[in-house]
Design an enzyme around this catalytic site. Structure first.
Site: not given
Lengths: 543, 275
Positions: A303, A390
């Site tokens: 992921d 991120n």
């Protein structure tokens, strides 16, 4: 009365137009329209797009706040967003007006005073995901919504002008990314790949809301790349577009990071490379046609959405000026690509703890290390699913030629199971992960050489063990960073030394900006439920 | 699917809405909520209930108004029906014991008083009402509908779903004692000698944000301001029942009462058209 008022308006309007033409504005501000030309070359005082400029460098040319005076930086105003949870919005500033968002809401604020001018709220307010900001073009402000619509509002009043559906919220979609404005078009993405919902990128006419093109991130049968999905697994392949992108107006190419494949942790049903998940795609801005792609993590099992913002830089590479695209991926590698062709030039880890690949091949494909795939019992992998970085934006300073980013060192344990896809917006992750108790995450700000990825310095954010915040660079050699402890810190861009800090009191998960109003430079960042701004002590303002 | 594009969007949604059967608020009423039922209920109320309540639902000597700006204890059709037929304990409201259909007719009328305008839109020529809005009525100088119009007044794109027909009518005919928040008329003179008039959106000791008569947004800090003069009255004219003919006023109400964002799927239209 209305006739009288109209006459008055007409006469005042004439006076005003004369005043503007004659350059006689004395005192006060009049917020103006945003042209495409301004988006191409933003005035230093405005922050007009998610990354300030189309190349997403997040480098402010403002120079009032320097290494010498940054110690005097102090809060200017704080605006609490009613009902907010954890803000991730990047404010946009146009001629003294700040537009800042949370899911279903936009606030227009006086960027000097922190006072609300208008507020727009979407009803019914469906609660799904985050919201990361707005786009501006002409007299309109654009935002995407938790029910996967793109909405255009009048920038002066917040009145809705049009809305268009990006995807069906009944199917489970939402749209968290800041829309992206180019010439007459608004680009918008969607989520969520973790539900097995295939993603796409849409372009809408900025004036009417009519959809102009769509790029499907998962190729359909007959399209190149569909063969990278076993059987019908492409139908529930994911590939969300949940963050904004970058744009090269000369090449007329949009660059967008694509999210993870689904089911996230079980690769068995989707054997193959699973294009275009975990890739950056270069799309023709007029047609949405794919020009090239580069896949960072073929057949991802962790992921590791590759949505992280790509930064575009024209810089010498091995003695030749190249149009580069640089990208620090959640998988832990820093990549340098040629953005005209997608050619892989360099790739090195930017984290110390990386165990899933021993390196990259000549073409940039990861050399996998066996034994780190998710299993029923769990397998140890670094970085963990939360990633080596991120959504928090990196920055680039042309003076140092260094790339700055928020980095997470840490490992996780990933598990998998068997799961059936369920339509309507349900998790299709096939289980998940935990952060490793042995190697809990630790946040850093790091500076990397643009073309080699060599680490120049790092600033450890002590005790920061959660997703960090993005960065902004300034022409005066400062890097501003937030952290999950609530500290907003100014770092020396050359040495990484902390020069100033302020405790905002709540976790910072957003990326900061810098803007100016009437000659006074501000820093702004969403911290927890607040928009917090900073400036040097007020001096005489310039007219 | 794109929707809500300029005026034609409104017009098409209006046409679609008109074709729909009785609306949800009358769903419990076996007689529905048609105009005829409401008119019959209105006549019955004035005939049977005005011993205590006022005529046309106004406050009476012994009974309250049927529609006012307050929370209602009896919200549903059934609750109203029961109150009429069985009375309200510990109050002066007696059991009326009417033929059931008559009680339901009165219920339909009371609900129409409380409904939003889009639920019981006014009769009239909608196209003509639109023409008056953008023309003779000059409403569009200050009000915006789906991105078209002036910015000094409130956005009316969803007016029919936000206000009752009575309140819309009142807004056009009854002067308010104070301008509403966010629409206070203001004239600012700067220290540089410029004068800007418009409406104040927000103000405190140290700054003022306003929309000017030129529909531009102006932001001032207090040290830039020499003088602020406030208008005492709202800029909204309240003589529309006099400046327009009876039929023009009715047509304007027919248009305004149908401005609604409800039933989004039904309002998909071609872009950039105006009514």
């Amino acid at each position: 009365m209305i006739a009288e008022m109209s006459n008055r308006a007409a006469s005042i309007g004439r006076v005003l137009r004369c005043a503007v033409v004659a350059g006689l504005l004395a005192g006060g501000l009049s917020a103006g329209e945003v042209t495409y030309e301004q988006l191409l070359d933003p005035p230093p005082e405005n922050w007009l797009t998610y990354g300030r400029t189309y190349d997403s460098q997040r480098h402010s040319p403002l120079d009032q706040i320097t290494k010498e005076n940054v110690s005097q930086l102090a809060p200017a105003w704080i605006f609490p967003m009613p009902g907010a949870r954890r803000l991730e919005s990047v404010p946009i500033v146009v001629d003294g007006v700040m537009y800042v968002s949370q899911p279903n809401e936009i606030y227009a604020l006086d960027a000097r005073a922190g006072r609300q001018i208008w507020k727009w709220r979407r009803e019914p307010a469906r609660q799904r995901g985050n919201n990361r900001g707005v786009a501006v073009l002409g007299n309109l402000v654009y935002v995407s919504t938790p029910d996967a619509h793109l909405v255009a509002l009048d920038a002066r009043t917040g009145s809705m002008v049009w809305e268009s559906e990006i995807a069906s919220s009944e199917d489970g979609y939402w749209s968290p990314a800041a829309p992206f404005a180019i010439d007459g078009r608004i680009i918008a993405g969607n989520a969520a790949g973790d539900y097995g919902l295939n993603g796409w990128l849409d372009a809408f006419d900025a004036t009417t809301g009519e959809r102009l093109w769509r790029f499907y991130t998962i190729p359909r049968p007959g399209e190149p790349g569909n063969e990278t999905w076993a059987g019908d697994s492409w139908k529930t392949g994911g590939g969300a577009t949940w963050l904004s992108g970058s744009f090269d107006p000369e090449l007329n190419l949009l660059y967008w990071g694509i999210g993870n494949p689904a089911p996230d942790f079980d690769g068995e049903p989707r054997r193959g490379d699973n294009l275009y998940t975990e890739s950056v795609v270069a799309l023709d801005a007029d047609s949405g046609k794919l020009r090239w792609y580069f896949q960072f993590t073929p057949h991802d099992l962790h992921d590791w959405d590759s949505v992280e913002i790509p930064i575009l830089v024209d810089a010498p590479y091995k003695g030749r000026l190249r149009k580069l695209l640089v990208h620090a991926d959640r998988n832990g590698f820093y990549y340098v690509l040629d953005r005209e062709t997608g050619e892989f030039l360099e790739g090195v880890p930017f984290i110390d703890k990386l165990n899933w690949a021993s390196g990259l091949t000549e073409t940039g494909r990861p050399i996998r290390v066996p034994g780190v795939e998710p299993t029923l019992q769990g397998n140890f992998v670094c970085p963990s699913t939360s990633g080596a970085t991120n959504w928090m934006s990196p920055a680039y300073n042309p003076a140092t030629n260094w790339f700055y980013l928020a980095v997470k060192e840490g490992c996780g344990v990933s598990y998998k199971s068997k799961q059936e896809f369920r339509p309507g917006g349900f998790s299709y992750a096939a289980t998940g992960y935990i952060e490793s108790p042995r190697f809990p995450w630790q946040m850093f700000v790091r500076a990397l050489d643009l073309t080699t990825g060599e680490r120049k310095w790092e600033y450890r954010q002590v005790n920061s063990r959660h997703y960090g915040a993005g960065l902004v660079s300034t022409a005066t050699g400062l890097i501003f960073a937030g952290d999950d402890q609530g500290f907003f810190t100014a770092l020396d861009a050359v040495t990484g030394d902390p020069l100033w800090h302020f405790n905002t009191g709540t976790r910072i998960s957003a990326s900061p900006i810098s803007y100016a109003v009437k000659g006074r430079q501000y820093l702004a960042v969403c911290s927890g439920v607040n928009v917090v701004t900073f400036a040097l002590p007020a001096g005489p303002e310039a007219d | 699917m794109t929707w809500c594009r300029r005026g034609l969007g409104i017009l098409v949604s209006v046409v679609l809405l008109l074709g729909l059967p009785s609306l949800a608020w009358g769903a419990e009423n076996p007689l529905g909520s048609g105009a005829e039922v409401i008119a019959e209920g209105h006549a019955l109320f004035n005939k049977l209930c005005t011993v205590c309540h006022g005529v046309d639902g106004a406050p009476g000597d012994r009974g309250p108004a049927m529609a006012a700006q307050r929370r209602y204890l009896r919200q549903t059709d059934t609750e109203l029906f029961q109150a009429i037929q069985e009375g309200i304990p510990d109050s002066e409201m007696p059991p009326m014991g009417l033929p059931e259909d008559d009680a339901w007719r009165i219920v339909a009328w009371i609900r129409s008083l409380r409904a939003k305008a889009i639920d019981v839109p006014a009769d009239g020529d909608i196209q003509q009402g639109s023409n008056i809005f953008w023309g003779k009525g000059e409403c569009g100088r200050c009000h915006v509908i789906s991105g078209r119009g002036g910015l000094l007044g409130p956005d009316l794109t969803n007016l029919g779903a936000q206000m009752s027909l009575n309140r819309i009518q009142e807004a056009m005919t009854v002067e308010k004692p104070h301008p509403p928040l966010g629409y206070r008329p203001v004239t600012v003179t700067t220290k540089g000698g410029r004068t800007i008039s418009g409406v104040s959106k927000n103000e405190h000791n140290f700054s003022l944000q306003m929309i000017g008569d030129d529909d531009r947004l102006y932001l001032f800090s207090s040290e830039e301001i020499d003088k602020i003069v406030y208008g005492e009255k709202s800029l909204m004219p309240t003589d529309y029942d006099r400046r327009l003919s009876e039929s023009e006023f009715r047509d304007l109400l027919a248009f305004l009462s149908r401005l609604s964002l409800r039933r989004r799927e039904s309002s998909s239209v071609e872009p950039n058209q105006t009514p």
